[in-house]
Design an enzyme around this catalytic site. Sequence first.
Site, mmCIF file in Angstrom:
data_model
loop_
_atom_site.group_PDB
_atom_site.id
_atom_site.type_symbol
_atom_site.label_atom_id
_atom_site.label_comp_id
_atom_site.label_asym_id
_atom_site.label_seq_id
_atom_site.Cartn_x
_atom_site.Cartn_y
_atom_site.Cartn_z
ATOM 1 N N GLY A 682 -51.307 55.237 -110.826
ATOM 2 C CA GLY A 682 -50.032 55.925 -110.671
ATOM 3 C C GLY A 682 -49.528 55.845 -109.251
ATOM 4 N N GLY A 684 -46.354 57.813 -106.810
ATOM 5 C CA GLY A 684 -45.276 58.780 -106.762
ATOM 6 C C GLY A 684 -44.647 58.868 -105.396
ATOM 7 C CE LYS A 688 -49.683 51.297 -104.099
ATOM 8 N NZ LYS A 688 -50.249 49.948 -103.904
ATOM 9 C CE LYS A 707 -50.500 63.260 -103.697
ATOM 10 N NZ LYS A 707 -49.918 64.602 -103.939
ATOM 11 C CG ASP A 809 -42.646 69.168 -107.543
ATOM 12 O OD1 ASP A 809 -41.594 69.201 -108.214
ATOM 13 O OD2 ASP A 809 -43.190 68.112 -107.194
#
Length: 1018
Positions: A682, A684, A688, A707, A809
């Site tokens: 993934g 964002g 990564k 992450k 969020d």
Amino acid sequence: MAVYNILILFLLLLFFSLSTAQPSADEQKLLLTIKQDWDNPDPLSSWSSTGNWTGVICSNTGQVTGLSLPSLHIARPIPASVCSLKNLKYLDLSYNNLTGDFPTVLYGCSALEYLDLSNNQLSGRLPDGIDMLSSGMQHLNLSSNAFVGDVPSAIGRFSKLKSLVLDTNNFNGNYPGAAIGGLVELETLTLAYNPFKPGPVPKEFGNLTKLTYLWLSRMNITGTIPDDLSSLTELTLLDLSQNKMQGQIPEWVLKLKKLEILYLFASNFSGEIGPNITALNLQELDLSMNKLSGSIPEDIANLKKLRLLFLYYNQLTGPIPAGVGVMPNLTDIRLFDNKLFGPLPSELGKHSELGNFEVSNNNLSGELPDTLCFNKKLYDIVVFNNNFSGVFPANLGDCDTLNNIMAYNNHFTGDFPKKIWSFAMLTNIMIGDNNFTGTLPSEVSFNISRIEMGNNRFSGALPLAAVGLKSFTAENNQLSGELPDDMSRLNNLTELNLAGNRLSGSIPPSIQSLTRLTSLNLSSNQISGEIPAALGLIGLNMLDLSDNELTGDIPQEFNNLHLNVLNLSSNQLSGEVPGSLQNGAYDRSFLSNHGLCATVNMNLNLPACPYEGHNKLSMSLIIVFSVLAGVVFIGAVAIWLLILRHQKRRQDLTVWKMTPFRTLDFSECDVLGNLREENVIGSGGSGKVYRIHIGGKGSAGKVVAVKRLWRTPAKSDAKSDKEFDAEVRILGEARHNNIVNLLCCISSDDAKLLVYEYMENGSLDRWLHPRDGAPAPLQWPTRLCIAIDAARGLSYMHHECAQPIMHRDVKSSNILLDPGFRAKIADFGLARILVKSGEPESVSAIGGTFGYLAPEYGCKAKVNEKVDVYAFGVVLLELTTGRVANDGGADWCLAEWAWRRYKALGELHDVVDESIQDRAAFLEDAVAVFLLGVICTGDDPASRPTMKEVLEQLVQYDRTSSVAAACRDDSGGAPSFSKGKKDGKGKSSSAGTMAGKVWGAGAGGGDEESGSFVAHPV
């Protein structure tokens, strides 16, 4: 009961409509003037001298005495000319689209006695001069609007008032207890579902001795139930639920002679339920979700009219009184999550039409009475996590009304009644972890969607057909024979677990018909033959074929799979492992297959595959000797470079700092060495994410998610550091089952890494809004459990942390799912700690994602934790509708679309995601959660519930132990579900309860035949 109030209104309407006379000529002129001033709304098009006078109530002399105009979609303000009807006593404009402030034009209606403006969009404060309405006012209903501020004390000047209905607004100030306490003619009072300032029940309410209906739930009441209310001897309904009260339930409450409904759930009451219960008219008793202790009083059996007994989620001990078994009207018993012990009453179900029976998570023992379905009305048996033993009553095999059986983790023995598998209404059978024997039929009922029967002693062959079955787990039994040759009649399966049985034969090619299958476990059987290529064409994310007798190659079609879990160990496989599986993530997946080899990745515990021509000598000795010198030279250079590289690597590793937050069995080297592009899962806005398999000390190792934050220019380093530090600080300190587990952080001068537990099913967004290679749609029970899990995580952040945390969020892509679809909140890069000083301190700075942003972000310098409530409300709307957060067109997002859809009135069933299979069975529950999403996304932050209240609502709506237990903080493993509970007419009760509780008086009707109170109509 509520029916009493409905009868009063019916009589009022009857009084006003005794005459069928037409309006007199003069009155017709006034009506036509009103129509014109009202901008000639379509619903009044029949008003004419030759037409029908819709909604007009006249006396025998042609005088207009009432206007009954509900649900006509009228949006224009009420014209002052309405009050030209000098004899107007009755005005009902409920369920329209009226907006703006309270209509003071009605001050001119001097004869008005009945005013109903409920279920509109009126807002603002009630005017201090509201007593300028007619002094003869007897009924005032302003519920289900958006009024704010205080309830003015002038309300106490309506001396003739019999009904005051103000529930379900946004009143966030005070209400005049003394003034309302002076309305001695009151028979109905509702102030529920308003965020009033905290305070006790006014003692002055004890003066309302004619009161029959008192609804004060969810309005921030504190303190105890005052003894002053003991004078309210006419009460038929008392509801103080979902408040912040404390202390014991006074004995006088259960002695009110006319009391029919008592709701005190989720209000923090403690102590014992007193003896000498003499409220002999009581029909519904809900004391659930409190802190009650002691035993259930024997006197409860004296309540001969009782239909609903809810005592779940308390700390009650002792046995269930034997007298409960002979109560003649008891249809719904929910005693789960207590500490009850002993046997069940011997004649339970024989003397009443028992429909719902839930006693899970106790220490009850003995056998199930064979009278449970004596009257052929039983639809739910929920008895899991107890110590029940003996055989399952054979006569349950004739109880074809059953919808849900949850009896796992007990000590049942003997054959499971075979007829049950054919019941047309049955959807769930969850009987694992017992000692059941017996066989399965060749065909299972078309409606059964879940069978969990693992860890028993079932034998025989597998069913050949089960067209509705989605989840079938039967591990560790004695099933034998082969998998069905034709598996197409099992094509709705998403999960199949037959591990630890005695299955033989091969895996049939027809398994390719299981196109929805995501998890397949056939391990520890005697399955032979080759692995069919068809398995590589199914969207699996979990595959376990270990400990069998499989031979041949692993099909090249497996290159198409994206597996989170793969185990092909302990077989007789041979050949080269497909290229996409030659990945360190699968280094324990091929053990004990001596014929397998690998070429790309040498970390798979497999030998290298031989190259073609490996054993042929094709080079002449002359060529060998001519290049020998060059080889030696090149080798020396390579060794020198390797030494330099090794030294540099050791220097590089020294600059990395690792900060652990849990006990770890890996080092930073294990992580850094696997940060390769093939492991990226993934990407964002902040970096990564890698999926990395780490060997560790255990035999199987572990998979973690890493992450890696983006490298940023120097001018942005401070912001990146701040986000990194925020996430590390929050997640490092957080300890909750529904918050993603941060294992450690690794940082250097130019890179920052966060190492999390790996969530195998990815994000909720992936399942709700699938792209290419989409998984099967989530079904409603799973969606509800995910919502409860996520709400638990957010409630912990807001209400239980030493310093409350605001996420900022919340969205479906930040809700991650483990293999059992348990949900956890993730990605705290935008989170902030709220410093407590009485109330949480608001924080500033816009963060979040379009579609989830609360409206105050754009107009307030500071926001508080209610932005998380708003965003979670959007997630609830996604879960129920299947739409994406900004899926409302160019002008408005999902939250706005949902609000408009709700205010358009009419049925809401069409908002529910059509991809939910068995959608009709869960429709009412899904609509209830949709409405909660609408509430959470209200424009006014103060009117939104807290996350704690949202959690309480989510658990309450379904009111089933099946979901509640599956979604507890301390539960483990995959969730277990059932449909929403149904009343005697097959209607789901949870949405009805929600509609009445949240949307207030007039939102629904009480179902006299059902086992639950559906609404609070007035």
